[in-house]
Design an enzyme around this catalytic site. Structure first.
Site, PDB file in Angstrom:
ATOM      1  CG  ASP A 192     -16.519  23.801  83.161  1.00 39.02           C
ATOM      2  OD1 ASP A 192     -16.961  22.661  82.953  1.00 39.02           O
ATOM      3  OD2 ASP A 192     -16.062  24.165  84.256  1.00 39.02           O
ATOM      4  CG  ASP A 209     -20.307  22.545  88.414  1.00 36.80           C
ATOM      5  OD1 ASP A 209     -21.286  23.048  88.985  1.00 36.80           O
ATOM      6  OD2 ASP A 209     -20.291  21.371  88.012  1.00 36.80           O
TER       7      ASP A 209
END
Length: 259
Positions: A13, A15
């Site tokens: 991922d 953020d």
């Protein structure tokens, strides 16, 4: 229990794992550099559908993280891939920004508000009441309802913002029609991403900061999962879920030597 295969491919991922509020998380640059040096297939994922992969490449580059465009996979790209498989050359009424409209244009979709095959909802900085009303009427008239992701809120410097999932709930309430979500935690986003880099789930790992999206999607796609504590999920919250990551680490810096 059979031993897992060595990790040959990585999905992470963005953020909360690589960056936080526009600043790289310590160790992120070393992790990306190690991936590129070893030549292992990898993808940086985001449920945010606002930006194109090229936009995100430039954004990360300004932070000192060199991620090639082809190594970025967004919920908008996953949505476009899904629609291209389901109904090639179709039509859609879109609520969203360049990341989503560009992805749909690239697969040959026509964007229209006249009897579209789909209503496609993604993130936008300005959800207009007029656009939502049009979406409701088109869905009631027979258009199929698709959403890029189910995230109910998104981050901002001022605090949480309503995101796609919240607007989808409004449209569902008005139409009685539930959308199909293409992004995390749907393992479809993981599997199409793995296919894009020629990787296999049994020898791949997913790194995320959220149990309810990243870890769940990685688990359901058959990958090893690593939860980092630099984002939304805290150590005390992990045990509240009926599933667990393969391993919990403090940050991405703890995984550099695993590459």
């Amino acid at each position: 229990m059979a031993e897992r295969k060595p990790i040959e491919s990585w999905l992470t991922d963005m953020d909360g794992v690589l960056i936080h509020e526009g600043v790289p998380i310590p160790g992120a640059d070393a992790f990306i550099k190690k991936l590129r040096e070893t030549g292992k297939p990898f993808l940086v994922l985001t449920n945010n559908s606002i930006y194109t992969a090229r936009d995100l490449h430039a954004r990360l580059s300004r932070m000192g993280l060199e991620v090639p465009v082809e190594n970025i996979w967004t919920s908008a790209l996953a949505t476009a891939k899904f629609l291209d498989d389901q109904r090639p050359g179709g039509t859609a009424y879109v609520i969203g920004e360049a990341g989503l409209t560009t992805a749909l244009h690239d697969i040959g979709y026509v964007l229209t508000d006249h009897d579209p095959d789909y209503v496609v909802l993604g993130e936008t900085r300005t959800y207009s009441f007029e656009a939502m009303t049009k979406a409701v009427r088109l869905i009631n008239a027979g258009a199929r309802f698709i959403c890029t992701n189910p995230d109910e809120t998104g981050p901002s410097l001022e605090g949480p913002l309503p995101a796609t999932g919240s607007v989808a709930a409004l449209i569902t309430k008005a139409t009685g029609k539930e959308p199909y979500f293409a992004g995390k935690p749907n393992p479809l986003m993981m599997r199409t991403g793995l296919n894009a880099i020629g990787a296999h789930s049994e020898s791949s790992a997913m790194i995320g900061d959220r149990m309810d999206t990243d870890i769940l999607a990685g688990l359901e796609a058959g990958m090893q999962t690593f939860l980092v504590l630099t984002g939304l999920t805290t150590t005390t919250e992990v045990d509240r879920y009926p599933f667990r990551p393969s391993k919990v680490v403090d940050s991405i810096a703890d995984l550099v030597d695993r590459v």
